[in-house]
Design an enzyme around this catalytic site. Sequence first.
Site, mmCIF file in Angstrom:
data_model
loop_
_atom_site.group_PDB
_atom_site.id
_atom_site.type_symbol
_atom_site.label_atom_id
_atom_site.label_comp_id
_atom_site.label_asym_id
_atom_site.label_seq_id
_atom_site.Cartn_x
_atom_site.Cartn_y
_atom_site.Cartn_z
ATOM 1 N N TYR A 53 -2.356 -1.091 10.387
ATOM 2 C CA TYR A 53 -2.270 -1.235 8.930
ATOM 3 C C TYR A 53 -0.931 -0.692 8.422
ATOM 4 O O TYR A 53 -0.238 -1.339 7.639
ATOM 5 C CB TYR A 53 -3.440 -0.470 8.304
ATOM 6 C CG TYR A 53 -3.640 -0.672 6.824
ATOM 7 C CD1 TYR A 53 -4.401 -1.734 6.343
ATOM 8 C CD2 TYR A 53 -3.092 0.212 5.899
ATOM 9 C CE1 TYR A 53 -4.604 -1.908 4.975
ATOM 10 C CE2 TYR A 53 -3.293 0.044 4.537
ATOM 11 C CZ TYR A 53 -4.050 -1.020 4.082
ATOM 12 O OH TYR A 53 -4.249 -1.181 2.727
ATOM 13 N N SER A 104 0.875 -1.185 0.000
ATOM 14 C CA SER A 104 0.000 0.000 0.000
ATOM 15 C C SER A 104 0.901 1.221 0.000
ATOM 16 O O SER A 104 2.082 1.127 0.374
ATOM 17 C CB SER A 104 -0.850 -0.002 1.279
ATOM 18 O OG SER A 104 -1.486 1.249 1.466
HETATM 19 P P1 NAD Z 1 -11.514 -6.203 -0.032
HETATM 20 O O1 NAD Z 1 -12.106 -6.039 1.328
HETATM 21 O O2 NAD Z 1 -12.329 -5.875 -1.231
HETATM 22 O O3 NAD Z 1 -10.984 -7.705 -0.200
HETATM 23 C C1 NAD Z 1 -10.255 -8.356 0.817
HETATM 24 C C2 NAD Z 1 -10.171 -9.839 0.496
HETATM 25 O O4 NAD Z 1 -9.489 -10.490 1.585
HETATM 26 C C3 NAD Z 1 -11.545 -10.511 0.384
HETATM 27 O O5 NAD Z 1 -11.499 -11.527 -0.599
HETATM 28 C C4 NAD Z 1 -11.726 -11.129 1.764
HETATM 29 O O6 NAD Z 1 -12.616 -12.247 1.783
HETATM 30 C C5 NAD Z 1 -10.297 -11.578 2.053
HETATM 31 N N1 NAD Z 1 -10.045 -11.829 3.467
HETATM 32 C C6 NAD Z 1 -10.373 -11.051 4.539
HETATM 33 N N2 NAD Z 1 -9.992 -11.662 5.665
HETATM 34 C C7 NAD Z 1 -9.406 -12.838 5.302
HETATM 35 C C8 NAD Z 1 -8.807 -13.907 6.034
HETATM 36 N N3 NAD Z 1 -8.736 -13.894 7.372
HETATM 37 N N4 NAD Z 1 -8.316 -14.968 5.340
HETATM 38 C C9 NAD Z 1 -8.403 -14.991 3.983
HETATM 39 N N5 NAD Z 1 -8.934 -14.011 3.245
HETATM 40 C C10 NAD Z 1 -9.445 -12.952 3.902
HETATM 41 O O7 NAD Z 1 -10.168 -5.341 0.021
HETATM 42 P P2 NAD Z 1 -9.235 -4.717 -1.134
HETATM 43 O O8 NAD Z 1 -9.389 -3.253 -1.070
HETATM 44 O O9 NAD Z 1 -9.399 -5.435 -2.422
HETATM 45 O O10 NAD Z 1 -7.794 -5.011 -0.498
HETATM 46 C C11 NAD Z 1 -6.936 -6.023 -0.990
HETATM 47 C C12 NAD Z 1 -5.506 -5.692 -0.580
HETATM 48 O O11 NAD Z 1 -5.130 -4.445 -1.167
HETATM 49 C C13 NAD Z 1 -5.310 -5.529 0.928
HETATM 50 O O12 NAD Z 1 -4.076 -6.086 1.319
HETATM 51 C C14 NAD Z 1 -5.286 -4.026 1.116
HETATM 52 O O13 NAD Z 1 -4.551 -3.640 2.240
HETATM 53 C C15 NAD Z 1 -4.599 -3.603 -0.171
HETATM 54 N N6 NAD Z 1 -4.826 -2.207 -0.523
HETATM 55 C C16 NAD Z 1 -6.087 -1.728 -0.765
HETATM 56 C C17 NAD Z 1 -6.251 -0.394 -1.092
HETATM 57 C C18 NAD Z 1 -7.586 0.200 -1.391
HETATM 58 O O14 NAD Z 1 -7.664 1.444 -1.507
HETATM 59 N N7 NAD Z 1 -8.641 -0.578 -1.523
HETATM 60 C C19 NAD Z 1 -5.128 0.446 -1.170
HETATM 61 C C20 NAD Z 1 -3.881 -0.070 -0.909
HETATM 62 C C21 NAD Z 1 -3.735 -1.402 -0.595
#
Ligand code: NAD
Length: 257
Positions: A152, A139
């Site tokens: 985080y 991130s």
């Molecule tokens: P999201 O909530 O849409 O998806 C998260 C996924 O992780 C889902 O499939 C969920 O079922 C799974 N998950 C949650 N807990 C779990 C567990 N205990 N075991 C297995 N799977 C589990 O989130 P996203 O925004 O797509 O985020 C995905 C990654 O991208 C994360 O690591 C997040 O930190 C990173 N990220 C997101 C953003 C953003 O703006 N959305 C920005 C930077 C980084």
Amino acid sequence: MRLESKVALVTGSTSGIGLAIAHEMARSGARVMLNGFGNVEESVKAVSAHGTEVDYNGADLTSPDEIESLFAATEKRFGQVDILVNNAGIQHVAEIENFPVDRWDSVIALNLSAAFHCMRHALPGMKKRNFGRIVNIASVHGLVGSTGKAAYVAAKHGIMGLTKVAALETAPFDVTCNAICPGWVLTPLVQQQINARAAEKGTSIDEERHSLLIEKQPSGKFVTPEQIGKMAVFLCGEDAREMRGAAISMDGAWAAQ
Ligand code: NAD
């Protein structure tokens, strides 16, 4: 079909960024193991539509034992893991003095320790076969801090360090490890934060979506999950072989400030 015959394990791939990465991997010919909670049947069906083999395992990645079973199941179904995308992640927002200890533990367990456990299972086979690609979805918070996001930010800075160590330890092999550092991407993880801000301030969801973006992300536009999926596929190809231990910002210039 750049990734034909490769096996990609994408954690947290039933939603958001992980699901988009799984789509791009499958579109590029990789066989894909999905993981995550909820939206399972739809995800398997949608990713299978690219014509490649797809399976699902519901391991809870906060448990090292379940991570071990995830690898056993992937190897049983597909023989090996060539590509590991450490994507599953959660968020919790509170100031340090009010940060619930159990939330600290679960954010660190999923956003950092799970990547370590997945890597320790994936690396022996990758080194033995002299091929592997590890893509850590970090991130912008792996590079800079923000208030209210202690666990985080700590986990994401941790994964940047883990990425560098893995890149050094795999340097003699055709095995690479890199981190993608997205800014705001409009997924359920961010929508929850927008909803919470709107509820707290008594503003509309639209207003909060806009203010959240412009506060941090100079381009004023969300990064899309598909853009991140395509970057992950690029990192798995031959052209990216000498990209090692890199932090790739996809953040509308957030970290450039
Ligand atoms: P999201 O909530 O849409 O998806 C998260 C996924 O992780 C889902 O499939 C969920 O079922 C799974 N998950 C949650 N807990 C779990 C567990 N205990 N075991 C297995 N799977 C589990 O989130 P996203 O925004 O797509 O985020 C995905 C990654 O991208 C994360 O690591 C997040 O930190 C990173 N990220 C997101 C953003 C953003 O703006 N959305 C920005 C930077 C980084």
